[in-house]
Design a protein around this motif. Structure first.
Motif, PDB file in Angstrom:
ATOM      1  N   LYS A  70       0.434  -0.860   0.145  1.00 50.99           N
ATOM      2  CA  LYS A  70       0.198  -0.078  -0.101  1.00 50.99           C
ATOM      3  C   LYS A  70       0.546   0.965  -0.133  1.00 50.99           C
ATOM      4  O   LYS A  70       0.761   2.328  -0.487  1.00 50.99           O
ATOM      5  N   ARG A  71       1.837   1.637   0.600  1.00 47.59           N
ATOM      6  CA  ARG A  71       2.849   2.446   0.882  1.00 47.59           C
ATOM      7  C   ARG A  71       3.412   2.689  -0.259  1.00 47.59           C
ATOM      8  O   ARG A  71       3.866   3.754  -0.394  1.00 47.59           O
ATOM      9  N   THR A  72       4.492   1.531  -1.040  1.00 44.10           N
ATOM     10  CA  THR A  72       5.325   1.558  -1.883  1.00 44.10           C
ATOM     11  C   THR A  72       4.527   1.227  -3.201  1.00 44.10           C
ATOM     12  O   THR A  72       5.159   2.221  -4.629  1.00 44.10           O
ATOM     13  N   GLY A  73       3.603   1.429  -3.231  1.00 42.31           N
ATOM     14  CA  GLY A  73       3.021   0.833  -4.599  1.00 42.31           C
ATOM     15  C   GLY A  73       3.636   0.054  -5.253  1.00 42.31           C
ATOM     16  O   GLY A  73       3.641  -0.925  -6.644  1.00 42.31           O
ATOM     17  N   LYS A  74       4.620  -1.221  -4.480  1.00 43.98           N
ATOM     18  CA  LYS A  74       5.260  -2.894  -5.300  1.00 43.98           C
ATOM     19  C   LYS A  74       4.270  -3.602  -4.559  1.00 43.98           C
ATOM     20  O   LYS A  74       4.296  -3.277  -3.714  1.00 43.98           O
ATOM     21  N   LYS A  75       4.065  -4.745  -5.623  1.00 45.27           N
ATOM     22  CA  LYS A  75       3.672  -5.624  -5.682  1.00 45.27           C
ATOM     23  C   LYS A  75       4.804  -6.489  -5.372  1.00 45.27           C
ATOM     24  O   LYS A  75       6.117  -6.569  -5.548  1.00 45.27           O
ATOM     25  N   VAL A  76       4.231  -7.682  -3.890  1.00 47.02           N
ATOM     26  CA  VAL A  76       4.951  -8.615  -3.304  1.00 47.02           C
ATOM     27  C   VAL A  76       4.317  -9.939  -3.420  1.00 47.02           C
ATOM     28  O   VAL A  76       3.238 -10.070  -3.462  1.00 47.02           O
ATOM     29  N   GLN A  77       4.668 -10.713  -3.772  1.00 45.78           N
ATOM     30  CA  GLN A  77       4.538 -12.169  -3.633  1.00 45.78           C
ATOM     31  C   GLN A  77       5.194 -13.160  -2.547  1.00 45.78           C
ATOM     32  O   GLN A  77       5.921 -13.021  -2.630  1.00 45.78           O
ATOM     33  N   ARG A  78       4.476 -13.830  -2.263  1.00 43.22           N
ATOM     34  CA  ARG A  78       5.216 -14.212  -1.892  1.00 43.22           C
ATOM     35  C   ARG A  78       5.785 -16.046  -1.992  1.00 43.22           C
ATOM     36  O   ARG A  78       5.223 -16.172  -3.356  1.00 43.22           O
ATOM     37  N   THR A  79       6.810 -16.135  -1.353  1.00 43.24           N
ATOM     38  CA  THR A  79       7.825 -17.834  -2.158  1.00 43.24           C
ATOM     39  C   THR A  79       7.558 -18.720  -1.470  1.00 43.24           C
ATOM     40  O   THR A  79       7.607 -18.627   0.139  1.00 43.24           O
ATOM     41  N   ASN A  80       7.791 -19.362  -1.178  1.00 41.23           N
ATOM     42  CA  ASN A  80       7.340 -21.458  -0.349  1.00 41.23           C
ATOM     43  C   ASN A  80       8.751 -22.007  -0.538  1.00 41.23           C
ATOM     44  O   ASN A  80       8.750 -22.903  -0.734  1.00 41.23           O
ATOM     45  N   TYR A  81       9.982 -21.365  -0.825  1.00 39.84           N
ATOM     46  CA  TYR A  81      11.242 -22.027  -1.423  1.00 39.84           C
ATOM     47  C   TYR A  81      12.508 -21.987   0.037  1.00 39.84           C
ATOM     48  O   TYR A  81      12.666 -20.765   0.303  1.00 39.84           O
ATOM     49  N   ILE A  82      13.157 -22.729   0.097  1.00 36.08           N
ATOM     50  CA  ILE A  82      14.339 -22.705   0.311  1.00 36.08           C
ATOM     51  C   ILE A  82      15.637 -22.077  -0.782  1.00 36.08           C
ATOM     52  O   ILE A  82      15.446 -23.536  -1.530  1.00 36.08           O
ATOM     53  N   TYR A  83      15.950 -20.853  -0.556  1.00 34.90           N
ATOM     54  CA  TYR A  83      16.748 -20.980  -1.865  1.00 34.90           C
ATOM     55  C   TYR A  83      18.175 -21.367  -1.432  1.00 34.90           C
ATOM     56  O   TYR A  83      18.923 -21.248  -0.421  1.00 34.90           O
ATOM     57  N   GLN A  84      19.198 -21.943  -2.905  1.00 34.00           N
ATOM     58  CA  GLN A  84      19.871 -21.869  -2.348  1.00 34.00           C
ATOM     59  C   GLN A  84      21.081 -21.029  -3.676  1.00 34.00           C
ATOM     60  O   GLN A  84      20.859 -21.458  -5.045  1.00 34.00           O
ATOM     61  N   HIS A  85      22.237 -20.534  -3.425  1.00 32.98           N
ATOM     62  CA  HIS A  85      23.793 -19.828  -4.384  1.00 32.98           C
ATOM     63  C   HIS A  85      23.943 -20.817  -5.130  1.00 32.98           C
ATOM     64  O   HIS A  85      24.638 -22.109  -4.477  1.00 32.98           O
ATOM     65  N   THR A  86      24.210 -20.318  -6.580  1.00 30.24           N
ATOM     66  CA  THR A  86      24.410 -21.601  -7.522  1.00 30.24           C
ATOM     67  C   THR A  86      26.265 -21.939  -7.172  1.00 30.24           C
ATOM     68  O   THR A  86      26.279 -23.331  -7.344  1.00 30.24           O
ATOM     69  N   GLU A  87      27.330 -20.883  -6.622  1.00 29.06           N
ATOM     70  CA  GLU A  87      28.767 -21.845  -6.889  1.00 29.06           C
ATOM     71  C   GLU A  87      28.486 -21.350  -5.707  1.00 29.06           C
ATOM     72  O   GLU A  87      30.185 -22.306  -5.154  1.00 29.06           O
ATOM     73  N   TYR A  88      27.990 -20.801  -4.571  1.00 30.06           N
ATOM     74  CA  TYR A  88      28.660 -21.151  -3.395  1.00 30.06           C
ATOM     75  C   TYR A  88      27.285 -22.250  -2.056  1.00 30.06           C
ATOM     76  O   TYR A  88      26.522 -21.721  -1.788  1.00 30.06           O
ATOM     77  N   PRO A  89      26.948 -23.519  -2.402  1.00 25.79           N
ATOM     78  CA  PRO A  89      25.869 -24.223  -1.497  1.00 25.79           C
ATOM     79  C   PRO A  89      25.763 -24.000  -0.930  1.00 25.79           C
ATOM     80  O   PRO A  89      24.310 -23.997   0.043  1.00 25.79           O
ATOM     81  N   PHE A  90      26.653 -23.763  -0.286  1.00 29.21           N
ATOM     82  CA  PHE A  90      26.292 -23.288   1.773  1.00 29.21           C
ATOM     83  C   PHE A  90      25.478 -22.077   1.937  1.00 29.21           C
ATOM     84  O   PHE A  90      24.645 -22.371   3.526  1.00 29.21           O
ATOM     85  N   MET A  91      25.395 -21.248   1.331  1.00 24.25           N
ATOM     86  CA  MET A  91      24.658 -19.836   1.228  1.00 24.25           C
ATOM     87  C   MET A  91      22.979 -20.183   1.257  1.00 24.25           C
ATOM     88  O   MET A  91      22.670 -20.915   0.014  1.00 24.25           O
ATOM     89  N   LEU A  92      22.119 -20.373   2.039  1.00 17.69           N
ATOM     90  CA  LEU A  92      20.533 -20.946   1.465  1.00 17.69           C
ATOM     91  C   LEU A  92      19.953 -19.104   2.021  1.00 17.69           C
ATOM     92  O   LEU A  92      20.481 -18.717   3.108  1.00 17.69           O
ATOM     93  N   ALA A  93      18.327 -19.394   1.912  1.00 24.53           N
ATOM     94  CA  ALA A  93      17.733 -17.679   1.672  1.00 24.53           C
ATOM     95  C   ALA A  93      16.891 -18.243   2.022  1.00 24.53           C
ATOM     96  O   ALA A  93      16.317 -19.308   1.300  1.00 24.53           O
ATOM     97  N   ASN A  94      15.990 -17.877   3.157  1.00 21.48           N
ATOM     98  CA  ASN A  94      14.283 -18.148   2.876  1.00 21.48           C
ATOM     99  C   ASN A  94      13.868 -16.532   2.984  1.00 21.48           C
ATOM    100  O   ASN A  94      13.947 -15.897   3.740  1.00 21.48           O
TER     101      ASN A  94
END
Length: 159
Positions: free
Chosen positions: A77-101
């Motif tokens: 509402k405040r920024t006018g930007k659209k966001v969407q939920r993501t339901n994954y744990i992501y992994q860096h392609t070059e450094y696989p120990f780096m994860l993101a939720n």
């Protein structure tokens, strides 16, 4: 660019924790760097080795989860930007120990949104280093240009 490591919608809480133990996530970074008030590098190590009991969900954690959607909606509402939920744990392609939720993806940008629910202490004048480290980690894992951070303070002020 990150890869989708595992879909989280069908995981139990225990399975989700097990996947998080397979690498370094955004909430681990400030502790590993010795910058966190809440955890030490040694606690992260023992957690990743499975030698610490999982933390029981407390009310702060519960309401942080409950308010995440509300914070994301208000960000839209405040920024006018659209966001969407993501339901994954992501992994860096070059450094696989780096994860993101990631809390939310920002539609049309190489960016994400991190939603926080917190008390007043120290937040209005300075963003806590834990949040900064988490966002920087996500930028690195995802190959993004930026992260947005929306913080609900005491349930009545959004910055």
């Amino acid at each position: 660019m990150a890869i989708k490591l595992v879909k989280t919608t069908d995981l139990s809480h225990e399975e989700w924790l097990e996947w998080r133990r397979k690498g370094i996530g955004g909430s681990d970074v400030s502790a590993i760097l010795g910058l966190s008030k809440w955890r030490s590098p040694l606690e992260v190590y023992f957690d990743k080795k499975g030698e610490l009991e999982p933390k029981e969900e407390n009310e702060k954690m519960y309401f942080g989860s409950i308010f995440e959607g509300v914070i994301a909606e208000e960000f839209e509402k405040r920024t006018g930007k659209k966001v969407q939920r993501t339901n994954y744990i992501y992994q860096h392609t070059e450094y696989p120990f780096m994860l993101a939720n990631i809390d939310r993806l920002v539609v049309g940008e190489k960016a994400g949104l991190e939603c926080k629910n917190t008390g007043m202490f120290g937040v209005e004048n300075e963003i806590p280093i834990d949040y900064v480290c988490q966002c920087q980690h996500y930028i690195a894992v995802m190959g993004w240009d930026r992260m947005y951070l929306a913080i609900l303070i005491n349930g009545n002020k959004l910055i």
